[in-house]
Design a protein around this motif. Structure first.
Motif, PDB file in Angstrom:
ATOM      1  N   GLN A 169     -15.266  33.358 -10.473  1.00 36.61           N
ATOM      2  CA  GLN A 169     -15.132  34.600 -10.684  1.00 36.61           C
ATOM      3  C   GLN A 169     -14.801  35.402  -9.490  1.00 36.61           C
ATOM      4  O   GLN A 169     -15.582  36.403  -9.002  1.00 36.61           O
ATOM      5  CB  GLN A 169     -16.556  35.241 -11.119  1.00 36.61           C
ATOM      6  N   ALA A 170     -13.872  35.189  -8.832  1.00 35.09           N
ATOM      7  CA  ALA A 170     -13.408  35.739  -7.507  1.00 35.09           C
ATOM      8  C   ALA A 170     -12.120  36.695  -7.813  1.00 35.09           C
ATOM      9  O   ALA A 170     -11.401  36.465  -8.613  1.00 35.09           O
ATOM     10  CB  ALA A 170     -12.957  34.488  -6.417  1.00 35.09           C
ATOM     11  N   VAL A 171     -12.354  37.580  -6.933  1.00 39.57           N
ATOM     12  CA  VAL A 171     -11.371  38.744  -6.957  1.00 39.57           C
ATOM     13  C   VAL A 171     -10.776  38.627  -5.588  1.00 39.57           C
ATOM     14  O   VAL A 171     -11.337  39.014  -4.729  1.00 39.57           O
ATOM     15  CB  VAL A 171     -11.539  39.862  -7.381  1.00 39.57           C
ATOM     16  N   ILE A 172      -9.227  38.272  -5.254  1.00 34.03           N
ATOM     17  CA  ILE A 172      -8.784  38.616  -4.002  1.00 34.03           C
ATOM     18  C   ILE A 172      -7.811  39.772  -3.856  1.00 34.03           C
ATOM     19  O   ILE A 172      -7.049  39.984  -4.812  1.00 34.03           O
ATOM     20  CB  ILE A 172      -8.094  37.394  -3.382  1.00 34.03           C
ATOM     21  N   ALA A 173      -8.196  40.974  -3.312  1.00 35.53           N
ATOM     22  CA  ALA A 173      -7.471  41.898  -2.949  1.00 35.53           C
ATOM     23  C   ALA A 173      -6.221  41.553  -2.557  1.00 35.53           C
ATOM     24  O   ALA A 173      -6.114  40.624  -1.456  1.00 35.53           O
ATOM     25  CB  ALA A 173      -8.009  42.986  -2.208  1.00 35.53           C
ATOM     26  N   ALA A 207      -8.766  33.706   1.992  1.00 35.24           N
ATOM     27  CA  ALA A 207      -8.558  35.097   2.196  1.00 35.24           C
ATOM     28  C   ALA A 207      -9.124  35.884   3.083  1.00 35.24           C
ATOM     29  O   ALA A 207      -8.826  37.131   3.406  1.00 35.24           O
ATOM     30  CB  ALA A 207      -8.776  35.676   0.320  1.00 35.24           C
ATOM     31  N   GLU A 208     -10.722  35.717   3.087  1.00 40.17           N
ATOM     32  CA  GLU A 208     -11.547  36.145   3.912  1.00 40.17           C
ATOM     33  C   GLU A 208     -11.609  35.868   5.596  1.00 40.17           C
ATOM     34  O   GLU A 208     -12.154  36.407   6.260  1.00 40.17           O
ATOM     35  CB  GLU A 208     -12.986  35.957   3.609  1.00 40.17           C
ATOM     36  N   LEU A 209     -10.715  34.566   5.933  1.00 40.10           N
ATOM     37  CA  LEU A 209     -10.806  34.120   7.263  1.00 40.10           C
ATOM     38  C   LEU A 209      -9.928  35.202   8.037  1.00 40.10           C
ATOM     39  O   LEU A 209      -8.697  35.739   7.801  1.00 40.10           O
ATOM     40  CB  LEU A 209     -10.132  32.936   7.300  1.00 40.10           C
ATOM     41  N   ASP A 210     -10.127  35.351   9.367  1.00 47.03           N
ATOM     42  CA  ASP A 210      -9.299  35.962  10.438  1.00 47.03           C
ATOM     43  C   ASP A 210      -8.863  34.785  11.079  1.00 47.03           C
ATOM     44  O   ASP A 210      -9.761  34.152  12.025  1.00 47.03           O
ATOM     45  CB  ASP A 210     -10.251  37.025  11.374  1.00 47.03           C
ATOM     46  N   SER A 211      -7.746  34.640  11.101  1.00 48.83           N
ATOM     47  CA  SER A 211      -7.008  33.409  11.593  1.00 48.83           C
ATOM     48  C   SER A 211      -6.907  33.564  13.069  1.00 48.83           C
ATOM     49  O   SER A 211      -6.818  32.480  13.762  1.00 48.83           O
ATOM     50  CB  SER A 211      -5.341  33.377  11.233  1.00 48.83           C
ATOM     51  N   HIS A 212      -7.139  34.489  13.595  1.00 49.79           N
ATOM     52  CA  HIS A 212      -7.196  34.783  15.320  1.00 49.79           C
ATOM     53  C   HIS A 212      -8.745  34.277  15.523  1.00 49.79           C
ATOM     54  O   HIS A 212      -8.729  34.072  16.724  1.00 49.79           O
ATOM     55  CB  HIS A 212      -7.016  36.060  15.585  1.00 49.79           C
ATOM     56  N   LEU A 264      -4.273  24.097   4.152  1.00 50.95           N
ATOM     57  CA  LEU A 264      -4.957  24.713   3.011  1.00 50.95           C
ATOM     58  C   LEU A 264      -4.401  25.841   2.466  1.00 50.95           C
ATOM     59  O   LEU A 264      -3.962  25.888   1.218  1.00 50.95           O
ATOM     60  CB  LEU A 264      -6.504  24.904   3.306  1.00 50.95           C
ATOM     61  N   ALA A 265      -4.008  26.824   3.208  1.00 53.35           N
ATOM     62  CA  ALA A 265      -3.302  27.962   2.978  1.00 53.35           C
ATOM     63  C   ALA A 265      -1.905  27.787   2.368  1.00 53.35           C
ATOM     64  O   ALA A 265      -1.747  28.043   1.078  1.00 53.35           O
ATOM     65  CB  ALA A 265      -3.040  28.958   4.041  1.00 53.35           C
ATOM     66  N   SER A 266      -1.099  26.874   2.810  1.00 52.21           N
ATOM     67  CA  SER A 266       0.304  26.306   1.977  1.00 52.21           C
ATOM     68  C   SER A 266       0.075  25.611   0.759  1.00 52.21           C
ATOM     69  O   SER A 266       0.675  25.849   0.040  1.00 52.21           O
ATOM     70  CB  SER A 266       1.162  25.596   3.179  1.00 52.21           C
ATOM     71  N   SER A 267      -1.081  24.726   0.729  1.00 49.88           N
ATOM     72  CA  SER A 267      -1.232  24.077  -0.407  1.00 49.88           C
ATOM     73  C   SER A 267      -2.009  25.146  -1.634  1.00 49.88           C
ATOM     74  O   SER A 267      -1.244  24.905  -2.814  1.00 49.88           O
ATOM     75  CB  SER A 267      -2.427  23.153  -0.266  1.00 49.88           C
ATOM     76  N   ILE A 268      -2.541  26.072  -1.183  1.00 48.15           N
ATOM     77  CA  ILE A 268      -3.113  27.223  -2.154  1.00 48.15           C
ATOM     78  C   ILE A 268      -1.671  27.847  -2.689  1.00 48.15           C
ATOM     79  O   ILE A 268      -1.251  28.243  -3.793  1.00 48.15           O
ATOM     80  CB  ILE A 268      -4.064  28.136  -1.765  1.00 48.15           C
ATOM     81  N   ASN A 269      -1.027  28.308  -1.682  1.00 46.65           N
ATOM     82  CA  ASN A 269       0.468  29.097  -1.903  1.00 46.65           C
ATOM     83  C   ASN A 269       1.357  28.500  -2.867  1.00 46.65           C
ATOM     84  O   ASN A 269       2.158  28.999  -3.547  1.00 46.65           O
ATOM     85  CB  ASN A 269       0.964  29.270  -0.801  1.00 46.65           C
ATOM     86  N   ALA A 270       1.366  27.065  -2.893  1.00 51.28           N
ATOM     87  CA  ALA A 270       2.263  26.312  -3.709  1.00 51.28           C
ATOM     88  C   ALA A 270       1.744  26.038  -5.078  1.00 51.28           C
ATOM     89  O   ALA A 270       2.507  25.507  -5.978  1.00 51.28           O
ATOM     90  CB  ALA A 270       2.196  24.775  -3.123  1.00 51.28           C
ATOM     91  N   LEU A 271       0.645  26.560  -5.429  1.00 47.95           N
ATOM     92  CA  LEU A 271       0.245  26.394  -6.851  1.00 47.95           C
ATOM     93  C   LEU A 271       0.775  27.489  -7.468  1.00 47.95           C
ATOM     94  O   LEU A 271       1.373  28.708  -7.057  1.00 47.95           O
ATOM     95  CB  LEU A 271      -1.268  26.607  -6.903  1.00 47.95           C
ATOM     96  N   SER A 272       1.057  27.369  -8.907  1.00 49.97           N
ATOM     97  CA  SER A 272       1.425  28.314  -9.905  1.00 49.97           C
ATOM     98  C   SER A 272       0.642  29.547 -10.082  1.00 49.97           C
ATOM     99  O   SER A 272      -0.681  29.339  -9.513  1.00 49.97           O
ATOM    100  CB  SER A 272       1.611  27.567 -11.276  1.00 49.97           C
ATOM    101  N   GLU A 273       1.165  30.540 -10.381  1.00 45.55           N
ATOM    102  CA  GLU A 273       0.206  31.634 -10.488  1.00 45.55           C
ATOM    103  C   GLU A 273      -1.007  31.488 -11.365  1.00 45.55           C
ATOM    104  O   GLU A 273      -2.004  32.220 -11.274  1.00 45.55           O
ATOM    105  CB  GLU A 273       1.308  33.028 -10.703  1.00 45.55           C
ATOM    106  N   GLU A 274      -0.500  31.006 -12.462  1.00 50.28           N
ATOM    107  CA  GLU A 274      -1.358  30.667 -13.530  1.00 50.28           C
ATOM    108  C   GLU A 274      -2.628  29.751 -13.213  1.00 50.28           C
ATOM    109  O   GLU A 274      -3.864  30.110 -13.376  1.00 50.28           O
ATOM    110  CB  GLU A 274      -0.812  30.161 -14.935  1.00 50.28           C
ATOM    111  N   THR A 275      -2.219  28.841 -12.580  1.00 49.39           N
ATOM    112  CA  THR A 275      -3.418  27.706 -12.000  1.00 49.39           C
ATOM    113  C   THR A 275      -4.268  28.506 -10.798  1.00 49.39           C
ATOM    114  O   THR A 275      -5.386  28.300 -10.881  1.00 49.39           O
ATOM    115  CB  THR A 275      -2.606  26.635 -11.360  1.00 49.39           C
ATOM    116  N   LEU A 276      -3.431  29.146  -9.844  1.00 51.30           N
ATOM    117  CA  LEU A 276      -4.466  30.095  -9.007  1.00 51.30           C
ATOM    118  C   LEU A 276      -5.091  30.865  -9.679  1.00 51.30           C
ATOM    119  O   LEU A 276      -6.471  31.129  -9.311  1.00 51.30           O
ATOM    120  CB  LEU A 276      -3.463  30.655  -7.896  1.00 51.30           C
TER     121      LEU A 276
END
Length: 82
Positions: free
Chosen positions: A77-81, A39-44, A57-69
């Motif tokens: 204790q992370a909060v991602i905007a 979430a914090e990386l600048d892909s460029h 890594l991003a696609s694997s994370i996106n494949a998780l259920s909302e509950e698991t994520l």
């Protein structure tokens, strides 16, 4: 004797479930930390050759259920905007 075998099986299963729960928690912590990092990386600004790994890594994370994520984020204790 029969009830002893059943109790032994129950104890074995209980131990296995406890091991699996510890492993799940460890994997949730890794996933939560990885999610925060992505979430914090600048892909460029990624070094050459790391784009494919970041995409995987991003696609694997996106494949998780909302509950698991959410469990993963809560474990670190992370909060991602949005």
């Amino acid at each position: 004797m029969h009830s002893t075998i059943n109790q032994d099986e129950i104890n074995m299963l209980r131990s296995e479930v406890e091991i699996l729960m510890r492993e799940r928690y460890a994997l949730l912590k890794v996933t939560g930390a990885a999610t925060g990092l992505i979430a914090e990386l600048d892909s460029h600004a990624l070094p050459a050759g790391t784009e494919q790994a970041a995409e995987l890594l991003a696609s694997s994370i996106n494949a998780l259920s909302e509950e698991t994520l959410q469990d993963a984020l809560d474990s670190v204790q992370a909060v991602i905007a949005n």
